[in-house]
Design a protein around this motif. Structure first.
Motif, PDB file in Angstrom:
ATOM      1  N   SER A  17     108.695 -82.357  49.886  1.00  0.00           N
ATOM      2  CA  SER A  17     107.573 -82.436  49.264  1.00  0.00           C
ATOM      3  C   SER A  17     107.006 -82.025  47.749  1.00  0.00           C
ATOM      4  O   SER A  17     106.202 -82.682  47.127  1.00  0.00           O
ATOM      5  CB  SER A  17     106.000 -82.887  50.026  1.00  0.00           C
ATOM      6  OG  SER A  17     106.150 -81.568  50.532  1.00  0.00           O
ATOM      7  N   SER A  18     107.940 -80.858  47.612  1.00  0.00           N
ATOM      8  CA  SER A  18     107.078 -79.871  46.511  1.00  0.00           C
ATOM      9  C   SER A  18     108.318 -80.281  45.051  1.00  0.00           C
ATOM     10  O   SER A  18     108.476 -79.234  44.186  1.00  0.00           O
ATOM     11  CB  SER A  18     107.224 -78.501  46.751  1.00  0.00           C
ATOM     12  OG  SER A  18     108.660 -78.372  46.654  1.00  0.00           O
ATOM     13  N   ARG A  19     109.517 -81.336  45.240  1.00  0.00           N
ATOM     14  CA  ARG A  19     110.073 -81.500  44.263  1.00  0.00           C
ATOM     15  C   ARG A  19     109.403 -81.046  42.705  1.00  0.00           C
ATOM     16  O   ARG A  19     109.828 -81.437  41.739  1.00  0.00           O
ATOM     17  CB  ARG A  19     110.677 -82.106  44.641  1.00  0.00           C
ATOM     18  CG  ARG A  19     112.424 -82.228  45.965  1.00  0.00           C
ATOM     19  CD  ARG A  19     112.666 -83.627  45.922  1.00  0.00           C
ATOM     20  NE  ARG A  19     112.654 -84.657  46.948  1.00  0.00           N
ATOM     21  CZ  ARG A  19     112.842 -85.965  45.883  1.00  0.00           C
ATOM     22  NH1 ARG A  19     113.896 -86.102  45.560  1.00  0.00           N
ATOM     23  NH2 ARG A  19     112.184 -87.057  46.842  1.00  0.00           N
ATOM     24  N   PHE A  20     108.709 -81.860  42.939  1.00  0.00           N
ATOM     25  CA  PHE A  20     107.197 -82.663  41.591  1.00  0.00           C
ATOM     26  C   PHE A  20     106.121 -82.362  41.800  1.00  0.00           C
ATOM     27  O   PHE A  20     105.386 -82.294  43.013  1.00  0.00           O
ATOM     28  CB  PHE A  20     107.329 -84.481  41.737  1.00  0.00           C
ATOM     29  CG  PHE A  20     109.024 -84.610  41.395  1.00  0.00           C
ATOM     30  CD1 PHE A  20     109.712 -84.487  40.193  1.00  0.00           C
ATOM     31  CD2 PHE A  20     109.464 -85.608  42.216  1.00  0.00           C
ATOM     32  CE1 PHE A  20     110.845 -85.163  39.987  1.00  0.00           C
ATOM     33  CE2 PHE A  20     110.461 -85.888  42.363  1.00  0.00           C
ATOM     34  CZ  PHE A  20     111.463 -85.761  41.034  1.00  0.00           C
ATOM     35  N   ASP A  21     105.457 -81.831  41.059  1.00  0.00           N
ATOM     36  CA  ASP A  21     104.036 -81.466  41.383  1.00  0.00           C
ATOM     37  C   ASP A  21     103.031 -82.981  40.896  1.00  0.00           C
ATOM     38  O   ASP A  21     102.739 -82.925  39.803  1.00  0.00           O
ATOM     39  CB  ASP A  21     103.701 -80.729  39.539  1.00  0.00           C
ATOM     40  CG  ASP A  21     102.173 -80.081  39.861  1.00  0.00           C
ATOM     41  OD1 ASP A  21     102.083 -79.633  41.141  1.00  0.00           O
ATOM     42  OD2 ASP A  21     102.018 -79.883  38.889  1.00  0.00           O
ATOM     43  N   VAL A  22     102.754 -82.431  41.995  1.00  0.00           N
ATOM     44  CA  VAL A  22     101.979 -83.833  42.115  1.00  0.00           C
ATOM     45  C   VAL A  22      99.902 -83.598  42.273  1.00  0.00           C
ATOM     46  O   VAL A  22      99.537 -82.746  43.292  1.00  0.00           O
ATOM     47  CB  VAL A  22     101.512 -84.913  43.129  1.00  0.00           C
ATOM     48  CG1 VAL A  22     100.998 -85.981  43.830  1.00  0.00           C
ATOM     49  CG2 VAL A  22     103.229 -85.217  43.411  1.00  0.00           C
ATOM     50  N   PRO A  23      98.904 -83.476  41.885  1.00  0.00           N
ATOM     51  CA  PRO A  23      97.782 -83.784  42.169  1.00  0.00           C
ATOM     52  C   PRO A  23      97.275 -84.002  43.454  1.00  0.00           C
ATOM     53  O   PRO A  23      97.474 -85.290  43.870  1.00  0.00           O
ATOM     54  CB  PRO A  23      96.794 -84.756  41.399  1.00  0.00           C
ATOM     55  CG  PRO A  23      97.578 -85.191  39.940  1.00  0.00           C
ATOM     56  CD  PRO A  23      99.429 -85.406  40.933  1.00  0.00           C
ATOM     57  N   VAL A  24      96.619 -83.389  43.502  1.00  0.00           N
ATOM     58  CA  VAL A  24      95.950 -83.467  44.933  1.00  0.00           C
ATOM     59  C   VAL A  24      95.054 -83.342  45.250  1.00  0.00           C
ATOM     60  O   VAL A  24      93.559 -83.003  44.296  1.00  0.00           O
ATOM     61  CB  VAL A  24      97.115 -82.429  46.205  1.00  0.00           C
ATOM     62  CG1 VAL A  24      97.884 -82.778  46.100  1.00  0.00           C
ATOM     63  CG2 VAL A  24      96.187 -80.451  46.020  1.00  0.00           C
ATOM     64  N   TYR A  25      94.097 -83.790  46.626  1.00  0.00           N
ATOM     65  CA  TYR A  25      92.640 -83.935  46.145  1.00  0.00           C
ATOM     66  C   TYR A  25      91.841 -82.950  46.737  1.00  0.00           C
ATOM     67  O   TYR A  25      92.682 -81.794  47.477  1.00  0.00           O
ATOM     68  CB  TYR A  25      91.721 -84.864  47.571  1.00  0.00           C
ATOM     69  CG  TYR A  25      91.877 -86.163  47.442  1.00  0.00           C
ATOM     70  CD1 TYR A  25      90.835 -86.783  46.784  1.00  0.00           C
ATOM     71  CD2 TYR A  25      92.882 -87.297  48.359  1.00  0.00           C
ATOM     72  CE1 TYR A  25      90.890 -88.477  46.885  1.00  0.00           C
ATOM     73  CE2 TYR A  25      92.989 -88.474  48.456  1.00  0.00           C
ATOM     74  CZ  TYR A  25      91.707 -88.756  47.670  1.00  0.00           C
ATOM     75  OH  TYR A  25      91.979 -90.280  47.785  1.00  0.00           O
ATOM     76  N   GLN A  26      90.240 -82.148  46.229  1.00  0.00           N
ATOM     77  CA  GLN A  26      90.117 -81.294  46.098  1.00  0.00           C
ATOM     78  C   GLN A  26      89.414 -80.937  46.822  1.00  0.00           C
ATOM     79  O   GLN A  26      88.236 -82.223  46.928  1.00  0.00           O
ATOM     80  CB  GLN A  26      89.888 -80.364  45.007  1.00  0.00           C
ATOM     81  CG  GLN A  26      90.450 -80.878  43.618  1.00  0.00           C
ATOM     82  CD  GLN A  26      91.293 -79.728  43.624  1.00  0.00           C
ATOM     83  OE1 GLN A  26      91.448 -78.364  44.423  1.00  0.00           O
ATOM     84  NE2 GLN A  26      92.965 -79.935  43.617  1.00  0.00           N
ATOM     85  N   PRO A  27      88.701 -79.794  47.950  1.00  0.00           N
ATOM     86  CA  PRO A  27      87.585 -79.549  48.364  1.00  0.00           C
ATOM     87  C   PRO A  27      86.301 -80.259  48.564  1.00  0.00           C
ATOM     88  O   PRO A  27      85.302 -81.494  49.197  1.00  0.00           O
ATOM     89  CB  PRO A  27      87.051 -78.084  48.837  1.00  0.00           C
ATOM     90  CG  PRO A  27      89.087 -77.789  48.567  1.00  0.00           C
ATOM     91  CD  PRO A  27      88.809 -78.666  47.447  1.00  0.00           C
ATOM     92  N   HIS A  28      85.422 -80.312  47.153  1.00  0.00           N
ATOM     93  CA  HIS A  28      84.546 -81.077  46.678  1.00  0.00           C
ATOM     94  C   HIS A  28      84.823 -82.292  45.170  1.00  0.00           C
ATOM     95  O   HIS A  28      85.735 -81.449  44.252  1.00  0.00           O
ATOM     96  CB  HIS A  28      83.981 -79.887  46.424  1.00  0.00           C
ATOM     97  CG  HIS A  28      83.314 -79.105  48.107  1.00  0.00           C
ATOM     98  ND1 HIS A  28      82.076 -79.427  48.815  1.00  0.00           N
ATOM     99  CD2 HIS A  28      83.557 -77.842  48.492  1.00  0.00           C
ATOM    100  CE1 HIS A  28      82.268 -78.959  49.423  1.00  0.00           C
ATOM    101  NE2 HIS A  28      82.588 -77.326  49.056  1.00  0.00           N
ATOM    102  N   VAL A  29      84.204 -82.803  45.847  1.00  0.00           N
ATOM    103  CA  VAL A  29      85.094 -83.881  45.064  1.00  0.00           C
ATOM    104  C   VAL A  29      83.568 -85.119  44.153  1.00  0.00           C
ATOM    105  O   VAL A  29      82.557 -85.208  45.048  1.00  0.00           O
ATOM    106  CB  VAL A  29      85.239 -84.994  44.915  1.00  0.00           C
ATOM    107  CG1 VAL A  29      87.148 -84.489  45.045  1.00  0.00           C
ATOM    108  CG2 VAL A  29      85.301 -86.150  45.618  1.00  0.00           C
ATOM    109  N   LEU A  30      82.997 -85.295  42.905  1.00  0.00           N
ATOM    110  CA  LEU A  30      81.924 -85.905  42.621  1.00  0.00           C
ATOM    111  C   LEU A  30      82.225 -87.361  42.769  1.00  0.00           C
ATOM    112  O   LEU A  30      83.675 -87.974  42.408  1.00  0.00           O
ATOM    113  CB  LEU A  30      81.928 -86.053  41.112  1.00  0.00           C
ATOM    114  CG  LEU A  30      81.139 -84.393  40.274  1.00  0.00           C
ATOM    115  CD1 LEU A  30      81.339 -84.705  39.018  1.00  0.00           C
ATOM    116  CD2 LEU A  30      80.159 -84.077  41.147  1.00  0.00           C
ATOM    117  N   VAL A  31      82.075 -87.848  43.285  1.00  0.00           N
ATOM    118  CA  VAL A  31      81.418 -89.412  44.087  1.00  0.00           C
ATOM    119  C   VAL A  31      81.382 -90.410  42.704  1.00  0.00           C
ATOM    120  O   VAL A  31      81.050 -90.113  42.326  1.00  0.00           O
ATOM    121  CB  VAL A  31      80.711 -89.924  45.376  1.00  0.00           C
ATOM    122  CG1 VAL A  31      80.437 -89.031  45.803  1.00  0.00           C
ATOM    123  CG2 VAL A  31      78.935 -89.691  44.909  1.00  0.00           C
TER     124      VAL A  31
END
Length: 261
Positions: free
Chosen positions: A245-259
């Motif tokens: 899963s770490s072969r490519f840099d993919v953004p992930v969700y952050q703990p707090h997000v704006l709706v």
């Protein structure tokens, strides 16, 4: 979900079967539960049987229905903690004998795969915004791992949902929202239509899996989907995923997000 803290829960396909069984146990544990489905009669009967159960008649087979559901949840249950994508349909028709209009196949794909993917995209930001621990449960099937010739499209859609669930768990790994895959074997419900019910006892299934849906288990099975051999195979596949899963840099969700606006 055996916690004493009151949770706000949405269950799709909650008018009968596994969805209703889980709703009953969640209500008994003191949680707030909203169920949705296409049948007004089925939902009304469920609400009559379970005082306190909230219902919303809606069809998640199309994008507009999913957006309508998300808008309703944001309005009446903005504190959503738990999303259980349970709605399902199973057409028992083999590939070689399927002469039905394509719309029937597309409806099956939309309910089984497009709906949980879309609802997650719509509702996860709200589950993250309040910062509390949450759980997203995708209900797949033993058929995702053992393709069933009598229900080939159902099996394929559940396999796709399994794959997506693994990636969704990866995308949410740094947040308070845990992702659980519930993997039922055949359970005696009305999923495949009148006269087609077979499999494990519904109450026994729900009693067994309910305490395990609190986010502490990534995958929850029962009977043939909880054997040592099955769970060992799943662990091997998960280890392979983590290695790749770490072969490519993919953004992930952050703990707090704006709706979304």
């Amino acid at each position: 979900m055996a916690t004493h803290e009151k949770r706000a829960v949405l269950i799709t396909g909650g008018g009968s079967g596994i969805g209703l069984g889980l709703a009953e146990r969640l209500l008994a544990a003191g949680h707030r539960v909203l169920v949705t489905g296409r049948s007004p009669g089925r939902l009304t009967a469920a609400a009559d049987r379970l005082p306190g159960l909230e219902i919303f008649v809606n069809d998640i087979a199309n994008p507009e229905g999913r957006q309508r559901l998300a808008d309703h949840v944001v309005q009446v249950m903005p504190e959503l903690d738990v999303l259980i994508n349970n709605a399902g349909v199973q057409r028992r028709v083999g590939i070689a004998s399927d002469r039905s209009p394509w719309a029937e196949s597309q409806n099956e794909i939309d309910i089984l795969f497009a709906a949980p993917v879309h609802l997650g995209r719509l509702l996860v930001p709200y589950m993250l915004a309040h910062g509390r621990p949450g759980v997203l449960v995708n209900v797949t099937s033993g058929g995702a791992f053992f393709p069933q010739p009598f229900a080939p499209l159902y099996s394929a859609a559940k396999a796709a949902l399994h794959s997506y669930t693994v990636n969704l768990r990866h995308a949410l790994r740094t947040t308070p929202v845990r992702v659980v895959e519930l993997i039922p074997p055949a359970v005696s419900t009305a999923l495949a239509g009148p006269g087609q019910a077979h499999g494990a006892d519904l109450d026994e299934f729900c009693d067994t899996v309910f305490p395990l849906l609190d986010g502490s288990h990534s995958e929850v099975g029962f009977g043939p989907t909880a054997t040592p051999g099955f769970t060992a195979q799943r662990a091997t596949e998960q280890n392979a995923f983590e290695a790749m899963s770490s072969r490519f840099d993919v953004p992930v969700y952050q703990p707090h997000v704006l709706v979304p606006e």
